[in-house]
Design a protein around this motif. Structure first.
Motif, PDB file in Angstrom:
ATOM      1  N   PHE A  50      -3.621   4.834   3.713  1.00  0.00           N
ATOM      2  CA  PHE A  50      -4.906   4.128   3.696  1.00  0.00           C
ATOM      3  C   PHE A  50      -5.439   4.061   2.276  1.00  0.00           C
ATOM      4  O   PHE A  50      -5.013   4.817   1.401  1.00  0.00           O
ATOM      5  N   GLU A  51      -6.373   3.122   2.070  1.00  0.00           N
ATOM      6  CA  GLU A  51      -6.849   2.839   0.728  1.00  0.00           C
ATOM      7  C   GLU A  51      -8.343   2.559   0.761  1.00  0.00           C
ATOM      8  O   GLU A  51      -8.815   1.862   1.659  1.00  0.00           O
ATOM      9  N   ARG A  52      -9.042   3.077  -0.225  1.00  0.00           N
ATOM     10  CA  ARG A  52     -10.467   2.816  -0.297  1.00  0.00           C
ATOM     11  C   ARG A  52     -10.722   1.446  -0.907  1.00  0.00           C
ATOM     12  O   ARG A  52     -10.065   1.062  -1.864  1.00  0.00           O
ATOM     13  N   ARG A  53     -11.668   0.752  -0.342  1.00  0.00           N
ATOM     14  CA  ARG A  53     -11.961  -0.599  -0.803  1.00  0.00           C
ATOM     15  C   ARG A  53     -13.138  -0.558  -1.768  1.00  0.00           C
ATOM     16  O   ARG A  53     -14.157   0.059  -1.461  1.00  0.00           O
ATOM     17  N   ASP A 106      -2.939   1.049   6.286  1.00  0.00           N
ATOM     18  CA  ASP A 106      -1.709   0.248   6.187  1.00  0.00           C
ATOM     19  C   ASP A 106      -1.450  -0.450   7.523  1.00  0.00           C
ATOM     20  O   ASP A 106      -1.319   0.191   8.560  1.00  0.00           O
ATOM     21  N   MET A 111       0.848  -1.195   0.000  1.00  0.00           N
ATOM     22  CA  MET A 111       0.000   0.000   0.000  1.00  0.00           C
ATOM     23  C   MET A 111       0.886   1.249   0.000  1.00  0.00           C
ATOM     24  O   MET A 111       1.713   1.422   0.880  1.00  0.00           O
ATOM     25  N   ASP A 112       0.759   2.095  -1.022  1.00  0.00           N
ATOM     26  CA  ASP A 112       1.595   3.293  -1.091  1.00  0.00           C
ATOM     27  C   ASP A 112       1.121   4.326  -0.089  1.00  0.00           C
ATOM     28  O   ASP A 112       1.884   4.900   0.673  1.00  0.00           O
ATOM     29  N   GLU A 113      -0.180   4.563  -0.128  1.00  0.00           N
ATOM     30  CA  GLU A 113      -0.755   5.532   0.786  1.00  0.00           C
ATOM     31  C   GLU A 113      -0.908   4.874   2.149  1.00  0.00           C
ATOM     32  O   GLU A 113      -0.889   3.662   2.261  1.00  0.00           O
ATOM     33  N   ASP A 160      -7.274  -8.041   6.086  1.00  0.00           N
ATOM     34  CA  ASP A 160      -7.847  -7.378   4.913  1.00  0.00           C
ATOM     35  C   ASP A 160      -8.107  -8.388   3.797  1.00  0.00           C
ATOM     36  O   ASP A 160      -9.172  -8.384   3.183  1.00  0.00           O
ATOM     37  N   TYR A 220     -12.434   1.757   4.216  1.00  0.00           N
ATOM     38  CA  TYR A 220     -11.022   2.051   3.962  1.00  0.00           C
ATOM     39  C   TYR A 220     -10.157   1.088   4.763  1.00  0.00           C
ATOM     40  O   TYR A 220     -10.491   0.757   5.899  1.00  0.00           O
ATOM     41  N   THR A 221      -9.049   0.684   4.190  1.00  0.00           N
ATOM     42  CA  THR A 221      -8.067  -0.129   4.911  1.00  0.00           C
ATOM     43  C   THR A 221      -6.864   0.750   5.211  1.00  0.00           C
ATOM     44  O   THR A 221      -6.310   1.372   4.310  1.00  0.00           O
TER      45      THR A 221
END
Ligand code: TYD
Ligand code: ZN
Length: 408
Positions: A5-8, A65, A1-3, A178, A62-63
């Motif tokens: 957090f990430e939207r799923r 990191d 994951m670059d960011e 996740d 959102y997940t």
């Protein structure tokens, strides 16, 4: 994951792109992110809950990191006596039902400090635990532990080294994963043909009935119902051969998944599916109404505490659980309302709560303060705490936020 957090976009259980957001708890720092000094920059992440229109699995939108959440985990299971008793009975149950030979392999995913595996002495056992500081404690107790996140590749490695597992256990951890597809493929790789995957997680029905919105936090990615467990098992050619409801963590279920080639679905699975349908949990509208109730509830909790503060009452928090941090942040309760929080965990004492920056002190701080109200953040230990604090209660009312706002 670059960011961070990430939207799923895809459901973690059935992969349908049908996620519907229903509950927004705001931008909140990690619930276990106690800080050493107040007023520092803290990272906050969106805490939003979705439901899948297809399989009705409840999950975070959102997940975050996981390295940010788990690399140094402060929660040592063995420090909590009621949890240790629970695990002892749990181990007896698993042993009697599934194990007969000392060569049998028992694997635990997310084995923490070995609190459960300690009761499987005499069997071939292996813990898999990502938090280094916690895994080290288990190793020191003589419980073989791999420091890693469980995945398909870790399962392959484990299989190559130890052979097939007769029992794989995962307590209070599947909700934190996740990639549930990788988990299930890993279980498929490692589990023997007639083996059992025993999962224990908080049951969404309890969260829903008990208004336990504060048990939603970034680490808890999934909130399982029987609907979602059945969907997950079926996707991976497994069935739920047994299920028990267990009274820990605000109400949990213990799911026994087995290969569909060797086992049959338990009657209680159908009973719980019927219960969930009767509650409307198969309808997306039900989740929207639930969110509206939680928002109303937030207003009630917030108003009560701010009223007390406006009357110059001294309010002290009791217990600094992770969930307390969600409640404090979501209900916007900070040092303007609560002077300090007491907690028995040495690692938390001297720190400040994430987001709200309330000091955490040892329990004896209560003796030196002139307290008007105690706000019970560790509401899951309500009975034990109210009993233990009988003397204090003669002079000081306890405000209990969950499952209903109550002053006792
Ligand atoms: P817990 O509910 O076990 O976990 P989580 O952080 O996942 O929500 O946390 C309970 C907290 O309450 C823990 O920090 C210890 C504290 N506590 C006390 O301070 N005094 C008590 O008598 C009890 C039972 C708990
Ligand atoms: Zn789904």
């Amino acid at each position: 994951m670059d960011e961070a957090f990430e939207r799923r976009t895809e459901c973690r259980v059935c992969l349908a792109r049908e996620l519907v957001e229903f509950l927004d708890l705001g931008e909140i720092p990690p619930a276990n992110g106690f800080i050493d000094t107040p007023d520092v920059d803290e990272s906050s992440f969106p805490l939003v809950v979705s439901v899948c229109e297809n399989c009705k699995h409840v999950q975070l939108a959102y997940t975050v990191d996981r390295e940010l959440l788990f690399s140094e985990y402060h929660y040592f299971s063995s420090r909590s006596a009621p949890i240790e008793d629970h695990f002892e009975r749990y181990a007896e149950d698993v042993e009697q039902t599934y194990l007969d030979d000392t060569d049998d392999l028992v694997v635990e995913i997310g084995s923490n400090d070995g609190v459960l595996l300690q009761f499987f002495e005499g069997y071939d056992r292996l813990g898999i635990e990502p938090a280094e500081n916690v895994a080290a404690v288990a190793q020191d107790r003589g419980i073989p532990t791999k420091t890693d996140f469980f995945s398909e590749s870790v399962a392959e490695e484990t299989y190559a080294e130890h052979g097939a597992a007769d029992v794989i256990m995962a307590n209070n951890v599947v909700g934190h994963i996740d990639d549930l597809q990788s988990l299930m493929r890993g279980v498929d790789t490692l589990l023997s043909d007639d083996g059992t995957f025993v999962i224990e997680v908080p049951y969404f029905v309890e969260l829903y009935n008990g208004n336990e919105f504060d048990t939603v936090y970034h680490e808890h990615i999934s909130y399982f119902s029987m609907q979602s467990f059945v969907a997950l098992a079926e996707r991976h050619d497994m069935v739920i051969g047994d299920v028990q409801r267990v009274p820990v963590h605000g109400g949990s279920v213990r799911i026994h998944m087995q290969r569909s080639s060797t086992a049959q679905r338990a009657q209680l699975v159908d009973d719980l599916l019927s219960l969930e349908r009767a509650m409307g949990l198969d309808q997306v509208e039900t989740y929207h109404s639930f969110a509206a109730e939680i928002e109303e509830y937030r207003t009630q909790i917030r108003s009560l505490l701010h009223e007390l503060a406006d009357d110059d009452a001294t309010v002290v928090g009791y217990g600094a659980p992770a969930k307390g941090n969600i409640l404090l942040n979501y209900c916007d309760i900070g040092t303007d309302v609560i002077d300090f929080i007491i907690d028995t965990t040495p690692a938390k004492q001297g720190t400040y709560t994430p987001g709200t920056n309330i000091p955490v002190r040892p329990p004896d701080a209560l003796d030196e303060a002139d307290v008007d109200y105690v706000f019970l953040l560790a509401w899951n230990y309500r009975d034990a705490i109210l009993k233990k604090e009988a003397d204090l209660r003669e002079t000081t009312p306890f405000v209990i936020p969950i499952p209903h706002l109550d002053i006792v």
